[in-house]
Design a protein around this motif. Structure first.
Motif, mmCIF file in Angstrom:
data_model
loop_
_atom_site.group_PDB
_atom_site.id
_atom_site.type_symbol
_atom_site.label_atom_id
_atom_site.label_comp_id
_atom_site.label_asym_id
_atom_site.label_seq_id
_atom_site.Cartn_x
_atom_site.Cartn_y
_atom_site.Cartn_z
ATOM 1 N N VAL A 76 0.699 -1.409 -0.045
ATOM 2 C CA VAL A 76 0.174 -0.085 -0.121
ATOM 3 C C VAL A 76 0.836 1.254 0.273
ATOM 4 O O VAL A 76 1.928 1.344 0.216
ATOM 5 C CB VAL A 76 -0.935 -0.014 1.235
ATOM 6 N N TYR A 77 0.333 2.301 -0.469
ATOM 7 C CA TYR A 77 1.180 3.595 -0.085
ATOM 8 C C TYR A 77 0.116 4.547 0.712
ATOM 9 O O TYR A 77 -1.213 4.254 0.899
ATOM 10 C CB TYR A 77 1.168 4.548 -1.517
ATOM 11 N N ILE A 78 0.908 5.163 1.596
ATOM 12 C CA ILE A 78 0.116 5.948 2.661
ATOM 13 C C ILE A 78 0.675 7.463 2.631
ATOM 14 O O ILE A 78 1.836 7.685 2.688
ATOM 15 C CB ILE A 78 0.373 5.359 4.017
ATOM 16 N N ALA A 79 -0.489 8.242 2.691
ATOM 17 C CA ALA A 79 -0.004 9.841 2.441
ATOM 18 C C ALA A 79 -1.040 10.474 3.498
ATOM 19 O O ALA A 79 -1.990 9.976 4.123
ATOM 20 C CB ALA A 79 -0.091 10.165 1.293
ATOM 21 N N ASN A 80 -0.932 11.875 3.316
ATOM 22 C CA ASN A 80 -1.863 12.550 4.071
ATOM 23 C C ASN A 80 -2.585 13.788 3.263
ATOM 24 O O ASN A 80 -1.699 14.257 2.425
ATOM 25 C CB ASN A 80 -1.091 13.433 5.318
ATOM 26 N N ILE A 81 -3.580 14.410 3.799
ATOM 27 C CA ILE A 81 -3.679 15.559 2.779
ATOM 28 C C ILE A 81 -2.842 16.916 3.148
ATOM 29 O O ILE A 81 -2.575 17.454 2.242
ATOM 30 C CB ILE A 81 -5.285 16.171 3.617
ATOM 31 N N LEU A 82 -2.395 16.818 4.554
ATOM 32 C CA LEU A 82 -1.231 17.763 4.596
ATOM 33 C C LEU A 82 -0.022 17.077 5.083
ATOM 34 O O LEU A 82 0.007 16.152 5.606
ATOM 35 C CB LEU A 82 -1.606 18.775 6.051
ATOM 36 N N LYS A 83 0.994 17.758 4.333
ATOM 37 C CA LYS A 83 2.339 17.112 4.549
ATOM 38 C C LYS A 83 3.184 17.793 5.930
ATOM 39 O O LYS A 83 4.211 17.392 6.210
ATOM 40 C CB LYS A 83 3.234 17.547 3.255
ATOM 41 N N ASP A 91 -7.234 20.813 13.572
ATOM 42 C CA ASP A 91 -7.897 20.480 12.194
ATOM 43 C C ASP A 91 -7.013 21.503 11.189
ATOM 44 O O ASP A 91 -6.763 22.427 11.338
ATOM 45 C CB ASP A 91 -9.161 20.750 12.050
ATOM 46 N N PRO A 92 -6.661 20.808 10.029
ATOM 47 C CA PRO A 92 -6.150 21.378 8.913
ATOM 48 C C PRO A 92 -7.017 22.661 8.539
ATOM 49 O O PRO A 92 -8.266 22.720 8.679
ATOM 50 C CB PRO A 92 -6.013 20.595 7.661
ATOM 51 N N LEU A 93 -6.459 23.900 8.287
ATOM 52 C CA LEU A 93 -7.220 25.055 7.867
ATOM 53 C C LEU A 93 -7.268 24.977 6.314
ATOM 54 O O LEU A 93 -6.585 24.336 5.322
ATOM 55 C CB LEU A 93 -6.483 26.301 7.863
ATOM 56 N N PRO A 94 -8.738 25.292 5.719
ATOM 57 C CA PRO A 94 -9.102 25.366 4.086
ATOM 58 C C PRO A 94 -7.812 25.836 3.291
ATOM 59 O O PRO A 94 -7.371 25.204 2.352
ATOM 60 C CB PRO A 94 -10.051 26.042 4.033
ATOM 61 N N ALA A 95 -6.943 27.071 3.889
ATOM 62 C CA ALA A 95 -6.083 27.560 3.151
ATOM 63 C C ALA A 95 -4.791 26.697 3.076
ATOM 64 O O ALA A 95 -3.990 26.499 2.268
ATOM 65 C CB ALA A 95 -5.622 28.860 3.588
ATOM 66 N N GLU A 96 -4.485 25.871 4.059
ATOM 67 C CA GLU A 96 -3.337 24.928 4.456
ATOM 68 C C GLU A 96 -3.715 23.680 3.240
ATOM 69 O O GLU A 96 -2.892 23.256 2.257
ATOM 70 C CB GLU A 96 -3.301 24.379 5.590
ATOM 71 N N GLU A 97 -4.950 23.327 3.248
ATOM 72 C CA GLU A 97 -5.486 22.091 2.315
ATOM 73 C C GLU A 97 -5.219 22.668 0.740
ATOM 74 O O GLU A 97 -4.415 21.946 0.135
ATOM 75 C CB GLU A 97 -6.646 21.854 2.622
ATOM 76 N N ASP A 98 -5.500 23.873 0.704
ATOM 77 C CA ASP A 98 -5.378 24.289 -0.812
ATOM 78 C C ASP A 98 -3.938 24.574 -1.263
ATOM 79 O O ASP A 98 -3.593 24.008 -2.334
ATOM 80 C CB ASP A 98 -6.076 25.738 -0.903
ATOM 81 N N ILE A 122 -11.739 14.233 7.691
ATOM 82 C CA ILE A 122 -10.999 15.363 7.056
ATOM 83 C C ILE A 122 -10.723 15.302 5.427
ATOM 84 O O ILE A 122 -11.036 15.972 4.656
ATOM 85 C CB ILE A 122 -9.990 15.654 7.959
ATOM 86 N N ALA A 123 -10.201 13.958 5.417
ATOM 87 C CA ALA A 123 -9.875 13.182 3.919
ATOM 88 C C ALA A 123 -10.969 13.143 3.269
ATOM 89 O O ALA A 123 -10.934 13.521 2.207
ATOM 90 C CB ALA A 123 -8.847 12.079 4.137
ATOM 91 N N ALA A 124 -12.119 12.708 3.759
ATOM 92 C CA ALA A 124 -13.365 12.470 2.945
ATOM 93 C C ALA A 124 -13.909 13.427 2.642
ATOM 94 O O ALA A 124 -14.305 13.628 1.267
ATOM 95 C CB ALA A 124 -14.185 11.414 3.917
ATOM 96 N N MET A 125 -13.994 14.545 3.554
ATOM 97 C CA MET A 125 -14.416 16.041 3.096
ATOM 98 C C MET A 125 -13.716 16.443 1.866
ATOM 99 O O MET A 125 -14.178 17.560 1.022
ATOM 100 C CB MET A 125 -14.442 16.721 4.137
ATOM 101 N N ARG A 126 -12.619 16.303 1.838
ATOM 102 C CA ARG A 126 -11.614 16.967 0.958
ATOM 103 C C ARG A 126 -11.571 16.414 -0.272
ATOM 104 O O ARG A 126 -11.870 16.747 -1.572
ATOM 105 C CB ARG A 126 -10.277 17.256 1.252
ATOM 106 N N LEU A 127 -11.560 14.880 -0.291
ATOM 107 C CA LEU A 127 -11.405 13.977 -1.582
ATOM 108 C C LEU A 127 -12.913 13.514 -2.157
ATOM 109 O O LEU A 127 -12.947 13.153 -3.395
ATOM 110 C CB LEU A 127 -10.410 12.916 -1.039
ATOM 111 N N ILE A 128 -13.501 13.352 -1.268
ATOM 112 C CA ILE A 128 -14.951 12.714 -1.712
ATOM 113 C C ILE A 128 -16.037 13.775 -2.098
ATOM 114 O O ILE A 128 -16.633 14.067 -3.076
ATOM 115 C CB ILE A 128 -15.204 11.483 -0.901
ATOM 116 N N LYS A 129 -16.478 14.572 -0.973
ATOM 117 C CA LYS A 129 -17.558 15.362 -1.145
ATOM 118 C C LYS A 129 -17.352 16.314 0.341
ATOM 119 O O LYS A 129 -17.369 15.738 1.301
ATOM 120 C CB LYS A 129 -18.562 15.003 -1.407
#
Ligand code: URA
Length: 183
Positions: A76-83, A91-98, A122-129
């Motif tokens: 598998v590969y494992i990563a995060n929304i924020l590095k 929680d990540p801020l929207p500007a940080e995610e962007d 957090i990942a689902a809201m960013r990547l799915i909907k």
């Protein structure tokens, strides 16, 4: 972009304020040809220190689920929304995610996974909907062109509320079935 170029850009990134407080940039780990990509939220303390995602308590719990359903961590590969780690694990801020999301987008382009599993809301809201509801929609499959996506509870949420562990195991079993069916 190649893997090395992407890694170097990420390690030197100063696109948001988190660059000032990080110890290490947590790029991602695992098999670059994996059929399955797991995406968490952001590095925690242990990850920030080591530079590797999911090595702390939540990561150890994730390892147990992978083992339980016979998915090898090497596959598998494992990563995060924020590095980079948000201070005090907020929680990540929207500007940080962007600012950060293009690194993940490039990772997806290079890995070409068949399945993307979001670890937590957090990942689902960013990547799915944006209005993803993890308690209602965990384990549901979403078709996204070249790959399918689903979300499961974040392992850290299971540490806080172990009553969800049975659902997590059931979701992981379905993920293993889907993985085998796409081979
Ligand atoms: N939680 C995450 O979302 N990611 C990590 O890498 C560690 C803990």
């Amino acid at each position: 972009m190649t893997w090395d170029q992407l890694y170097d850009a990420c390690a030197a990134c100063e696109k948001c304020e988190l660059a000032k407080t990080r110890t290490k940039c947590v790029f991602g780990t695992g098999n670059r040809e994996a059929d399955i990509l797991f995406v968490g939220e952001a590095p925690g303390e242990q990850e920030d220190l080591s530079g590797t995602p999911f090595v702390g308590r939540a990561g150890q719990l994730l390892d147990k689920y992978l083992y339980a359903v016979d998915i090898a961590r090497e596959d598998v590969y494992i990563a995060n929304i924020l590095k980079c780690r948000p201070p005090k694990n907020r929680d990540p801020l929207p500007a940080e995610e962007d600012a950060c999301i293009d690194y993940l987008r490039e990772q997806v382009r290079l890995i070409k996974p068949k399945i993307i599993v979001c670890l937590g809301r957090i990942a689902a809201m960013r990547l799915i909907k944006p209005n993803f509801k993890i308690s209602k929609e965990h384990g549901v499959w979403f078709e996204k062109g070249n790959f399918v996506m689903t979300a499961v509870y974040h392992p850290a949420a299971l540490l806080r509320d172990p009553r969800r562990k049975e659902e997590m195991l059931a979701d992981m079993q379905e993920i293993k079935k889907k993985l085998d069916s796409l081979k």
